[in-house]
Design an enzyme around this catalytic site. Structure first.
Site, PDB file in Angstrom:
ATOM      1  N   GLY A  12       0.810  -1.214   0.000  1.00 12.20           N
ATOM      2  CA  GLY A  12       0.000   0.000   0.000  1.00 12.20           C
ATOM      3  C   GLY A  12       0.843   1.264   0.000  1.00 12.20           C
ATOM      4  CB  VAL A  14       1.581   4.017   4.771  1.00  7.26           C
ATOM      5  CG1 VAL A  14       2.535   4.120   5.953  1.00  7.26           C
ATOM      6  CG2 VAL A  14       0.704   5.265   4.694  1.00  7.26           C
ATOM      7  N   GLY A  15       2.702   1.423   3.340  1.00  8.70           N
ATOM      8  CA  GLY A  15       3.470   0.188   3.474  1.00  8.70           C
ATOM      9  C   GLY A  15       4.707   0.152   2.599  1.00  8.70           C
ATOM     10  CE1 TYR A 134      -9.414   3.321   8.447  1.00  8.05           C
ATOM     11  CE2 TYR A 134      -9.032   5.555   9.259  1.00  8.05           C
ATOM     12  CZ  TYR A 134      -8.547   4.347   8.792  1.00  8.05           C
ATOM     13  OH  TYR A 134      -7.187   4.152   8.687  1.00  8.05           O
ATOM     14  CG  ASN A 163      -5.873  13.053   6.284  1.00  9.89           C
ATOM     15  OD1 ASN A 163      -6.270  12.006   6.784  1.00  9.89           O
ATOM     16  ND2 ASN A 163      -6.681  14.065   6.035  1.00  9.89           N
ATOM     17  CG  HIS A 177      -7.088  11.337   2.945  1.00  6.81           C
ATOM     18  ND1 HIS A 177      -8.198  11.187   3.740  1.00  6.81           N
ATOM     19  CD2 HIS A 177      -6.311  10.252   3.178  1.00  6.81           C
ATOM     20  CE1 HIS A 177      -8.103  10.067   4.434  1.00  6.81           C
ATOM     21  NE2 HIS A 177      -6.972   9.481   4.106  1.00  6.81           N
ATOM     22  CD1 TRP A 200     -16.146  18.638  -4.158  1.00  2.48           C
ATOM     23  CD2 TRP A 200     -16.115  16.848  -2.838  1.00  2.48           C
ATOM     24  NE1 TRP A 200     -16.476  17.563  -4.930  1.00  2.48           N
ATOM     25  CE2 TRP A 200     -16.463  16.447  -4.153  1.00  2.48           C
ATOM     26  CE3 TRP A 200     -16.032  15.881  -1.849  1.00  2.48           C
ATOM     27  CZ2 TRP A 200     -16.732  15.118  -4.474  1.00  2.48           C
ATOM     28  CZ3 TRP A 200     -16.293  14.557  -2.169  1.00  2.48           C
ATOM     29  CH2 TRP A 200     -16.642  14.186  -3.475  1.00  2.48           C
ATOM     30  NE  ARG A 207      -9.811  17.676   7.690  1.00  3.55           N
ATOM     31  CZ  ARG A 207     -10.764  18.358   8.327  1.00  3.55           C
ATOM     32  NH1 ARG A 207     -10.434  19.348   9.150  1.00  3.55           N
ATOM     33  NH2 ARG A 207     -12.035  18.062   8.150  1.00  3.55           N
ATOM     34  CG  ASP A 267     -16.788  22.422   5.246  1.00  5.43           C
ATOM     35  OD1 ASP A 267     -16.283  22.378   4.108  1.00  5.43           O
ATOM     36  OD2 ASP A 267     -17.255  23.454   5.757  1.00  5.43           O
TER      37      ASP A 267
END
Length: 314
Positions: A12, A14-15, A134, A163, A177, A200, A207, A267
């Site tokens: 993945g 990050v993996g 999640y 994130n 994200h 959006w 963030r 949001d």
């Protein structure tokens, strides 16, 4: 210290970076994912793998993730897949004598009312609806680690991360994200000479963004810190509004059209910024990548791989 480190989900986003860090540091590892035929939602298969390989440490990068829209549309899938994977991996690790389990947890597990995320306030309120499924599944993984420590002395390092972004990220309007989705939108709008890019929400939510290599470095360093069951925030300790992020990406991409806010879209939580004093004290380290430079590297990777169709090492 550890003879064989297992990276579930090593294929993945990050993996892959964790695997690269382990390889660079000369640490012996095994990396397996669903694409290799290993389904960590199947306990018997997972336990058999641990029994055969006899890992002595785990850095868990197996996750089923998506952006804010995905969180609203697929909450059951997010909960089911993540709760099974984390539960079965930790149980298989315990049963086979794993000495340390590094457990990354998203900062969406913090209460929605907080603007600064401090570890001691992690339980002081409800999660935002957009991340409830999640976030609760990931928070439950800490409860499991706490229970296993109390009953079995099982050693888990729980890291709470914001994130992450960087080369090799997901680029899809629903699964990405905000940062990845915005890069995709601005690059495609420039390429297709579109007059505007729709962002959006109101653009006001703040963030924090962690470059994926810095996140991977923290996960690998967690193999060697002093044991603690309490969660540790990992991050840069500062945030940026979605609108300012969009303007920064627009500038880096060189897009000259208009930014339009679609306030009919959700949001999410208003502000997510990590307090990282505990991280600095325990790790004696801080993330190194500047946001502008990290976005530039990500944009370059996206153009080379997704626009020009070339393959590059992440």
């Amino acid at each position: 210290m550890f003879k064989k480190v297992f990276v579930p989900g090593g294929n993945g986003f990050v993996g892959k970076r964790v695997v690269k860090k382990l390889r660079e540091k000369g640490i012996n590892y095994v990396s397996l994912s669903l694409r290799d035929g290993y389904d960590f939602r199947n306990f018997e298969q997972t336990k058999r793998l641990f029994e055969e390989e006899r890992f002595d440490a785990v850095i868990n990068c197996a996750a089923f993730v998506g952006g804010i829209q995905y969180g609203y549309e697929k909450p059951a899938e997010l909960f089911y897949n993540n709760i099974l994977m984390s539960t079965y991996l930790m149980e298989a690790a315990r049963l086979t004598g794993v000495k340390r389990f590094v457990n990354p947890i998203s900062n969406c597990t913090y209460p929605e009312r907080l603007s600064e995320f401090k570890e001691e306030e992690w339980w002081d309120g409800a999660l935002h609806e957009s991340v409830l499924a999640y976030g609760f599944a990931r928070k439950a993984s800490w409860v499991q680690s706490w229970a296993y420590y109390k009953q079995y002395g099982f050693e888990t390092i729980n890291l709470i991360l914001p994130n992450m972004y960087g080369p090799g990220d997901h680029f899809d309007e629903k699964r990405s994200h905000a940062l990845g989705a915005l890069i995709m939108k601005f690059v495609e709008a420039k390429r297709k000479k579109q007059p505007k890019v729709v962002v959006w929400g109101t653009g006001k939510p703040v963030r924090e963004w962690l470059y994926v290599d810095d996140g991977a470095e923290a996960l690998v360093r967690a193999l060697y810190i002093e044991p603690t069951i309490e969660p540790i925030n990992i991050g840069v300790g500062k945030g940026i509004s979605i609108l300012e992020l969009a303007k920064l990406i627009k500038e880096i991409v060189g897009y000259e059209g208009e930014i339009v806010l679609d306030t009919s879209k959700p949001d999410g939580a208003p502000c997510k910024i990590m307090n990282v004093e505990k991280m600095k004290k325990i790790f004696k380290w801080s993330p190194e990548m500047d946001l502008r430079e990290g976005i530039k590297k990500t944009v370059e990777w996206y153009i080379k791989n997704r626009v020009e169709g070339k393959e590059s090492e992440v």
